[in-house]
Enzyme design. Structure first.
Site, short mmCIF file in Angstrom:
data_model
loop_
_atom_site.label_atom_id
_atom_site.label_comp_id
_atom_site.label_asym_id
_atom_site.label_seq_id
_atom_site.Cartn_x
_atom_site.Cartn_y
_atom_site.Cartn_z
CB THR A 55 158.82 -32.05 59.88
OG1 THR A 55 159.80 -32.52 60.65
CG2 THR A 55 157.75 -33.03 59.61
CE1 TYR A 56 160.58 -23.75 58.22
CE2 TYR A 56 160.40 -23.50 60.90
CZ TYR A 56 161.03 -22.91 59.47
OH TYR A 56 161.08 -21.78 59.21
CG MET A 57 165.18 -26.74 58.02
SD MET A 57 163.85 -26.61 56.87
CE MET A 57 164.24 -24.94 56.21
#
Length: 506
Positions: A57-59
């Site tokens: 997922t978005y980091m």
């Protein structure tokens, strides 16, 4: 012996700061490199029959929240692969820290059933290491506590007694998915019983002295930035990269050590912009900007409050800040003329120079001793590889490096002879068919290869071309790429997947 049971719960899933810290501690990745690798995992990679697949997922996030579907999938995975004993009494829900924006989930695998070993063949070693770290931390976050026996032993030896403290793992729990680091493993004691006779095998003597606090590593600096409320998940890596790119700090034994330029800049800023440099002010400004974003504060009033202090400080600094263009006093006399030497800053770094320039042109490298005093050191004459004879003056041609890092051929007769040439790869330019592909570098020092007929031909590529034909499609050249076990040669033709291991003489 004294034993006491202790339950150790798992850590929450990664957020940006904790991922950067763990990647630095376990794999020595810089914050910038960690984010570059995570970006690739987030954007997606080709996984054989699966095609382009996003792995995480978005980091860039400061929230430990995870979706209910992801939590349920992790619990199911744990039960099927580790057993019911490894599940906690109830699903774990982690609360975000105060001040977290909570816009994105924690960093976790998109599909928990896609294990690191299953995708290893499609990832580079760095991508695999980081995905394994993220996957393991997420799975572990939904597992049962690890159970330890905290052990304290008193060992008698003649008239003396020796104490040992450590732990003994009773039930691995989440450690089955997230193994201990080397430092944690050192805390484990072997199984011991009261009355057991121990044989002396070795005595290790280690004298200790009081040490000053350790310098920041990238991991500890990210942790401090987060604790002090400075920056955001998206800016931690940029802050550290800026410090290094501008040569305010350098890496020494994996620690950030200030350079002379960094000390000068720091002292000047603290002296003339003390309020702006205060970490409390910076954190308060961050909070104010958050309130503006939430509609709780007027942005005009916030900026007016800032400029009312900043603008007068800026005007005062313009008048009163001392110039360092002439250099900093080094405390050493010039060995040639006796005048004071100063520390100057050039493109190649700091160096000693005589304050009597241009009458005296003495320069030297220097080091600082344990007390911080400057000591001049003799410069080593560079060793060059001879590659031929200059066609203009007959002197030796050697390989040198430019300021940006690329190699080139130059005459040893410089400055009397200015002959120079780019290093050719031996590959004819595939775009124009006339020029040769030669080694160049960007302003930031990244090597690339382009046609020597530029600007007439602007063909360029990042991979190093090799003058060797492809036996599968007939391409006249191959390129060097990074493979799982090192460098490989690959065909640049679209649709041709030919690769081979380079031989030692290539």
């Amino acid at each position: 012996m004294e034993k006491k049971k202790r339950n150790r719960p798992p850590s929450p899933p990664f957020i940006t700061s904790t991922l950067q810290q763990a990647a630095n501690q376990r794999h020595s990745y810089t914050a910038r490199r960690t984010m570059q690798i995570a970006q690739k995992l987030y954007e997606g990679l080709e996984l054989g029959d699966r095609g382009l697949t996003a792995l995480i997922t978005y980091m860039r996030t400061d929230s430990t929240r995870i979706a209910d579907e992801a939590r349920d999938a992790a619990s199911k995975f744990v039960e099927e692969n580790f057993g019911k004993d490894y599940l906690p009494p109830k699903p774990r829900i982690y609360k975000a820290k105060g001040g977290a924006q909570d816009a994105h989930e924690a960093i976790r695998p998109v599909d928990v059933t896609l294990t690191p070993d299953e995708v290893k063949q499609y990832l580079s070693p760095e991508q695999y290491n980081l995905y394994r770290l993220i996957w393991s931390r997420f799975v572990a976050s939904q597992m049962a506590c690890a159970i330890f026996d905290d052990t304290a032993c008193v060992i008698g030896c003649g008239p003396s007694q020796w104490k040992a403290r450590g732990e003994h793992l009773v039930f691995p729990g989440f450690l089955a998915a997230m193994p201990k680091s080397r430092e944690e493993q050192d805390l484990e004691l072997p199984p011991l019983e009261n009355g057991q006779v121990l044989d002396l095998k070795k005595i290790i003597k280690d004298q200790k002295f009081t040490q000053p606090p350790a310098r920041y590593s990238e991991a500890s600096l990210v942790k401090s930035l987060e604790e002090l409320g400075i920056g955001r998940p998206s800016t931690y890596a940029a802050i550290i990269s800026t410090l290094q790119d501008r040569e305010y700090v350098r890496i020494e034994d994996k620690r950030l050590a200030p350079t002379d330029l960094g000390r000068v800049v720091c002292n000047q800023l603290v002296e003339h912009f003390g309020r702006l440099m205060d970490v409390g002010f910076t954190a308060t400004m961050e909070e104010g900007l958050d309130k503006v974003a939430e509609g709780g504060e007027n942005w005009v009033e916030l900026l007016n409050g800032f400029t009312s202090h900043f603008n007068p400080s800026l005007e005062a600094a313009a008048k009163n800040m001392r110039s360092v263009k002439g250099g900093m006093d080094s405390g050493l006399p010039c060995p040639e003329c006796g005048k004071p030497t100063v520390i100057k800053f050039g493109k190649a770094g700091a160096f000693l120079a005589c304050s009597g320039y241009p009458e005296c042109r003495y320069t030297s490298d220097f080091v600082r001793d344990a007390d911080g005093k400057v000591q001049a050191v003799n410069r080593k004459a560079p060793e060059y590889e001879k590659v031929g004879v200059c066609p203009q003056c007959g002197k030796d041609l050697v390989i040198k490096k430019s300021r940006t890092g690329s190699r080139f051929i130059a005459c040893m007769g410089y400055p009397d002879c200015h002959y120079a040439a780019s290093i050719s790869t031996g590959v004819t330019c595939p775009a124009c068919g006339e020029g040769q592909l030669v080694e160049k570098s960007t302003r930031k020092g990244k090597i690339f290869y382009s046609c020597d007929k530029y600007p007439k031909c602007d063909f360029a590529l990042w991979q190093k071309p090799v003058p060797k034909p492809c036996p599968r499609c007939g391409s006249a050249w191959l390129v060097e790429k990074k493979g799982r076990n090192g460098t490989i040669l690959a065909c640049p033709t679209t649709g041709c997947d030919y690769t081979e291991e380079p031989k030692d003489d290539e």
